[in-house]
Scaffold this active site. Sequence first.
Site, mmCIF file in Angstrom:
data_model
loop_
_atom_site.group_PDB
_atom_site.id
_atom_site.type_symbol
_atom_site.label_atom_id
_atom_site.label_comp_id
_atom_site.label_asym_id
_atom_site.label_seq_id
_atom_site.Cartn_x
_atom_site.Cartn_y
_atom_site.Cartn_z
ATOM 1 N N CYS B 85 0.842 -1.207 0.000
ATOM 2 C CA CYS B 85 0.000 0.000 0.000
ATOM 3 C C CYS B 85 0.876 1.256 0.000
ATOM 4 C CB CYS B 85 -0.976 -0.040 1.176
ATOM 5 S SG CYS B 85 -2.293 1.173 1.058
ATOM 6 N N HIS B 194 -3.427 -5.689 1.102
ATOM 7 C CA HIS B 194 -2.704 -5.886 2.372
ATOM 8 C C HIS B 194 -2.595 -7.346 2.804
ATOM 9 C CE1 HIS B 194 -2.393 -1.649 3.785
ATOM 10 N NE2 HIS B 194 -3.358 -1.480 2.905
ATOM 11 N N GLU B 196 -0.607 -8.528 4.970
ATOM 12 C CA GLU B 196 -0.311 -8.632 6.415
ATOM 13 C C GLU B 196 -1.576 -8.665 7.259
ATOM 14 O OE1 GLU B 196 -0.558 -5.946 4.828
ATOM 15 O OE2 GLU B 196 -0.764 -4.157 6.077
#
Lengths: 86, 233
Positions: B85, B194, B196
């Site tokens: 991002c 994302h 994560e």
Amino acid sequence: MGRVLVQVMPKPEILDPQGKAVSAALPRLGLEGFTDVRQGKRFELVVEGPVTPAVLAQARRAAEQLLANPVIEDVVSVADADAAVS
Amino acid sequence: MKIGVVTFPGTLDDRDAARAVVRGGGEAVALWHADADLRGVDAVVLPGGFSYGDYLRAGAIASIAPVMGPVVEAARGGMPVLGICNGFQVLCEAGLLPGALVRNDVRTFVCRDQRLRVEDASTAWTSAFETGQEIVVPLKNGEGGYNADERTLDELEGEGRVVFRYLGGNPNGSQRDIAGVRDASGRVVGLMPHPEHATEPGYGPTEHGGGASGDGTDGLGFFTSVLTALASA
């Protein structure tokens, strides 16, 4: 004290959603007739002394290396602010 | 293996990224934007957020933060670097990846569970996947429109450097549905979605059946892949 004006615009082929949003809002104020709006940036770089050719050259470097991203933006102008208004 | 996670002022997802590193089996090392060295890490993650408040352009100021000097140097020397991002925006601004991210064409911030196709499973961050595999990870951005000139896009496609493509609708006007790209070596990867945030059952995506993993942990593969890449280096 001198001032250098740097103007940066999104490249013509890059979509400018901010300009589009502004463009769509204008008719709500009764301001018809603007077929498109594009939004850019204006920077004012201040120096202690006068705006010399060396200062302008530095400002041009600042514009190309940081103020604008050449992938999506064009540096439209780098000019002495006082010269620009006179 | 030590994976550095950089925190810039305004970074938001550093803790999640560090947790993802640990869940993947690595050791997370916190790096600060003002650091002059990388504390001996083997790889670096640039997490999401709004570094320096997105002032000037998203990622622009961060790309010349002190820590980025050694990051750029290490990346050019073959160290795996993942930009997520805002981290992707930083990598583009730093010139490690081509292109730039601009405001979403839909003019709104988009937050959703995003289907992606892994287009290249040969990179340091995607070897745990199969090329062509579909995964689901969260997407949340306001400036995720991937842009590059036609020649660069053709080059990226020709060299197989598009790593992820959006499926189920392009959320932000990215050219050619590009969600992520890599450098020529395949060790530097950047993407807007994302991974994560998709490494722990119960905290990841719930839509689209929770992705290939079925439990919202499709992002874990990024963080196991890099350990494989480092072990074989």
